[in-house]
Design a protein around this motif. Structure first.
Motif, PDB file in Angstrom:
ATOM      1  N   TRP A   1      56.145  28.865  49.325  1.00 51.11           N
ATOM      2  CA  TRP A   1      55.324  28.219  48.151  1.00 51.11           C
ATOM      3  C   TRP A   1      54.722  29.348  47.493  1.00 51.11           C
ATOM      4  CZ3 TRP A   1      55.343  22.882  46.927  1.00 51.11           C
ATOM      5  CH2 TRP A   1      54.689  22.555  45.769  1.00 51.11           C
ATOM      6  N   PRO A   2      55.405  29.716  46.247  1.00 52.98           N
ATOM      7  CA  PRO A   2      54.713  30.968  45.552  1.00 52.98           C
ATOM      8  C   PRO A   2      53.218  30.505  45.025  1.00 52.98           C
ATOM      9  CG  PRO A   2      56.988  30.768  44.711  1.00 52.98           C
ATOM     10  CD  PRO A   2      56.638  29.387  45.771  1.00 52.98           C
ATOM     11  N   VAL A   3      52.703  31.570  44.850  1.00 52.93           N
ATOM     12  CA  VAL A   3      51.105  31.388  44.274  1.00 52.93           C
ATOM     13  C   VAL A   3      51.101  31.984  42.734  1.00 52.93           C
ATOM     14  CG1 VAL A   3      48.751  31.557  44.332  1.00 52.93           C
ATOM     15  CG2 VAL A   3      50.187  31.126  46.497  1.00 52.93           C
ATOM     16  N   GLY A   4      50.698  31.385  41.913  1.00 52.51           N
ATOM     17  CA  GLY A   4      50.821  32.136  40.469  1.00 52.51           C
ATOM     18  C   GLY A   4      49.300  32.120  39.958  1.00 52.51           C
ATOM     19  N   SER A   5      49.040  31.859  38.559  1.00 47.78           N
ATOM     20  CA  SER A   5      47.830  32.203  38.011  1.00 47.78           C
ATOM     21  C   SER A   5      46.594  31.221  38.453  1.00 47.78           C
ATOM     22  CB  SER A   5      48.123  31.900  36.589  1.00 47.78           C
ATOM     23  OG  SER A   5      48.568  30.889  36.131  1.00 47.78           O
ATOM     24  N   SER A   6      47.078  30.120  39.007  1.00 49.25           N
ATOM     25  CA  SER A   6      46.079  29.017  39.344  1.00 49.25           C
ATOM     26  C   SER A   6      45.373  29.469  40.862  1.00 49.25           C
ATOM     27  CB  SER A   6      46.753  27.643  39.380  1.00 49.25           C
ATOM     28  OG  SER A   6      47.869  27.734  40.359  1.00 49.25           O
ATOM     29  N   GLY A   7      46.089  30.359  41.502  1.00 51.10           N
ATOM     30  CA  GLY A   7      45.333  30.968  42.800  1.00 51.10           C
ATOM     31  C   GLY A   7      45.978  29.879  43.993  1.00 51.10           C
ATOM     32  N   VAL A   8      45.518  30.401  45.070  1.00 47.45           N
ATOM     33  CA  VAL A   8      45.998  30.157  46.522  1.00 47.45           C
ATOM     34  C   VAL A   8      45.456  28.733  46.627  1.00 47.45           C
ATOM     35  CG1 VAL A   8      45.289  30.230  49.001  1.00 47.45           C
ATOM     36  CG2 VAL A   8      46.004  32.356  47.652  1.00 47.45           C
TER      37      VAL A   8
ATOM     38  N   ALA B   1      44.518  26.057  44.782  1.00 45.22           N
ATOM     39  CA  ALA B   1      45.241  24.969  43.735  1.00 45.22           C
ATOM     40  C   ALA B   1      46.854  24.893  44.207  1.00 45.22           C
ATOM     41  CB  ALA B   1      45.327  25.448  42.311  1.00 45.22           C
ATOM     42  N   GLU B   2      47.532  25.857  44.656  1.00 43.06           N
ATOM     43  CA  GLU B   2      48.726  25.918  45.154  1.00 43.06           C
ATOM     44  C   GLU B   2      48.933  25.190  46.402  1.00 43.06           C
ATOM     45  OE1 GLU B   2      51.252  26.156  42.990  1.00 43.06           O
ATOM     46  OE2 GLU B   2      50.801  27.606  41.629  1.00 43.06           O
TER      47      GLU B   2
ATOM     48  N   ASP C   1      39.684  21.789  50.746  1.00 42.03           N
ATOM     49  CA  ASP C   1      39.495  23.241  50.490  1.00 42.03           C
ATOM     50  C   ASP C   1      40.068  23.872  51.853  1.00 42.03           C
ATOM     51  OD1 ASP C   1      38.262  22.510  48.132  1.00 42.03           O
ATOM     52  OD2 ASP C   1      36.141  22.266  49.315  1.00 42.03           O
ATOM     53  N   ALA C   2      40.233  25.267  51.323  1.00 39.62           N
ATOM     54  CA  ALA C   2      41.136  26.125  52.370  1.00 39.62           C
ATOM     55  C   ALA C   2      40.054  27.232  52.636  1.00 39.62           C
ATOM     56  CB  ALA C   2      42.571  26.366  51.998  1.00 39.62           C
TER      57      ALA C   2
ATOM     58  N   PRO D   1      40.411  34.443  54.280  1.00 37.77           N
ATOM     59  CA  PRO D   1      39.648  36.039  54.215  1.00 37.77           C
ATOM     60  C   PRO D   1      40.148  36.447  52.620  1.00 37.77           C
ATOM     61  CG  PRO D   1      41.494  36.538  55.523  1.00 37.77           C
ATOM     62  CD  PRO D   1      41.226  34.792  55.317  1.00 37.77           C
ATOM     63  N   LEU D   2      41.037  35.770  52.055  1.00 41.69           N
ATOM     64  CA  LEU D   2      41.233  36.182  50.402  1.00 41.69           C
ATOM     65  C   LEU D   2      40.531  35.229  49.482  1.00 41.69           C
ATOM     66  CD1 LEU D   2      45.208  36.025  50.924  1.00 41.69           C
ATOM     67  CD2 LEU D   2      43.654  38.033  51.192  1.00 41.69           C
ATOM     68  N   ASP D   3      40.530  35.702  48.453  1.00 41.22           N
ATOM     69  CA  ASP D   3      39.961  34.866  47.172  1.00 41.22           C
ATOM     70  C   ASP D   3      40.813  33.888  47.067  1.00 41.22           C
ATOM     71  OD1 ASP D   3      38.880  33.769  44.978  1.00 41.22           O
ATOM     72  OD2 ASP D   3      38.303  35.644  44.132  1.00 41.22           O
ATOM     73  N   VAL D   4      40.581  32.501  47.067  1.00 41.60           N
ATOM     74  CA  VAL D   4      41.499  31.518  46.940  1.00 41.60           C
ATOM     75  C   VAL D   4      41.407  30.765  45.785  1.00 41.60           C
ATOM     76  CG1 VAL D   4      41.619  30.901  49.472  1.00 41.60           C
ATOM     77  CG2 VAL D   4      40.027  29.638  47.772  1.00 41.60           C
ATOM     78  N   THR D   5      41.012  31.386  44.615  1.00 42.54           N
ATOM     79  CA  THR D   5      40.562  30.812  43.463  1.00 42.54           C
ATOM     80  C   THR D   5      41.221  31.927  42.393  1.00 42.54           C
ATOM     81  OG1 THR D   5      38.491  31.702  43.222  1.00 42.54           O
ATOM     82  CG2 THR D   5      38.650  29.422  44.063  1.00 42.54           C
ATOM     83  N   CYS D   6      41.280  33.192  42.860  1.00 46.70           N
ATOM     84  CA  CYS D   6      41.525  34.128  41.722  1.00 46.70           C
ATOM     85  C   CYS D   6      43.303  33.971  41.451  1.00 46.70           C
ATOM     86  CB  CYS D   6      41.405  35.359  41.880  1.00 46.70           C
ATOM     87  SG  CYS D   6      42.394  36.196  43.562  1.00 46.70           S
ATOM     88  N   SER D   7      43.890  34.391  40.291  1.00 47.88           N
ATOM     89  CA  SER D   7      45.191  34.567  40.005  1.00 47.88           C
ATOM     90  C   SER D   7      45.862  35.568  40.979  1.00 47.88           C
ATOM     91  CB  SER D   7      45.286  34.876  38.622  1.00 47.88           C
ATOM     92  OG  SER D   7      46.738  35.280  38.233  1.00 47.88           O
ATOM     93  N   ALA D   8      46.905  35.105  41.251  1.00 47.33           N
ATOM     94  CA  ALA D   8      48.115  35.813  41.975  1.00 47.33           C
ATOM     95  C   ALA D   8      49.248  36.615  41.167  1.00 47.33           C
ATOM     96  CB  ALA D   8      48.706  35.127  43.069  1.00 47.33           C
ATOM     97  N   GLY D   9      49.040  36.565  39.744  1.00 44.52           N
ATOM     98  CA  GLY D   9      49.643  37.259  38.974  1.00 44.52           C
ATOM     99  C   GLY D   9      51.155  36.847  39.042  1.00 44.52           C
TER     100      GLY D   9
END
Length: 226
Positions: free
Chosen positions: A164-171, A173-174, A185-186, A189-197
């Protein structure tokens, strides 16, 4: 395989697309990169969405708003993606805006594919592969981007249950969309709210019995979602 929500399904046909604006070689672009790279990342996103829907691309539509000079550079960027996974690039068609000269670059890449895997229930725990990156980070931290080659091998050998690709909505949301649990909630160690471009990180569902092999295959970019 469960169809990805960003794909249109018409029978066994799957249509996916991605676009970029203000990224390219024009003077007023917000991010200055070669057109070839812009098209490569747009194609990457559309391809990952094909895979998420259990499909293989058979044709490419290129929508070029940057002028005739950009057409061949965009085509080279599309070719780079298929070269990366070692398959022949599908035929390309499309059009270029030549009547109006835009101040910023704009392009869209649409893939048409045939679904090869039927939708089915899957089990296993969820993981991320790659790092959320956006803007200039995509160019300066390319070693942290989820590899198409690695993902292609994993899906062809059955190492992963779902992608499942992650886009601008972040980990986060996807992940909620993928699991159907909007109130959960998940932890990661990553920022799960920032965009993954351009889908620099993907969600993977992995069966517990295959996890040791998955860890060896994906390496240090694989992180558990809890």
């Amino acid at each position: 395989m469960i169809a990805y929500r960003n794909a249109i399904q018409l029978g066994d046909w799957i249509v996916t697309t991605d676009n970029s604006g203000g990224i390219g070689e024009k003077m007023d672009d917000l991010v200055a990169v070669p057109d070839q790279i812009t098209a490569r990342f747009a194609t990457r996103v559309a391809l990952l969405e094909q895979w998420a829907a259990g499909a293989e691309p058979v044709a490419v539509l290129l929508h070029n708003f940057s002028g005739n000079a950009s057409w061949h550079r965009y085509c080279e960027g599309i070719r780079d993606v298929f070269d990366e996974i070692g398959i022949t690039m599908p035929p390309i068609s499309g059009s270029s805006e030549t009547n109006m000269s835009l101040r910023q670059s704009a392009v869209a890449v649409t893939l048409m594919g045939k679904q090869k895997l039927e939708s089915s229930e899957s089990t296993g725990d969820w993981y991320t592969y790659g790092t959320p990156l956006v803007g200039e980070e995509v160019l300066t931290k390319e070693s942290e981007i989820a590899s198409l080659t690695v993902l292609d091998e994993a899906r062809r050998t059955g190492l992963i249950q779902r992608l499942w690709p992650v886009g601008s909505s972040g980990v986060l949301a996807e992940w909620r969309a993928a699991t159907g649990n909007p109130d959960c909630d998940a932890a990661s160690p990553l920022d799960v709210t920032c965009s993954a471009g351009p889908a620099t990180v993907v969600l993977l569902q992995i069966d517990k019995e295959k996890l040791p092999n998955a860890k060896r295959h994906f390496g240090t970019l694989l992180h558990a979602l809890r």
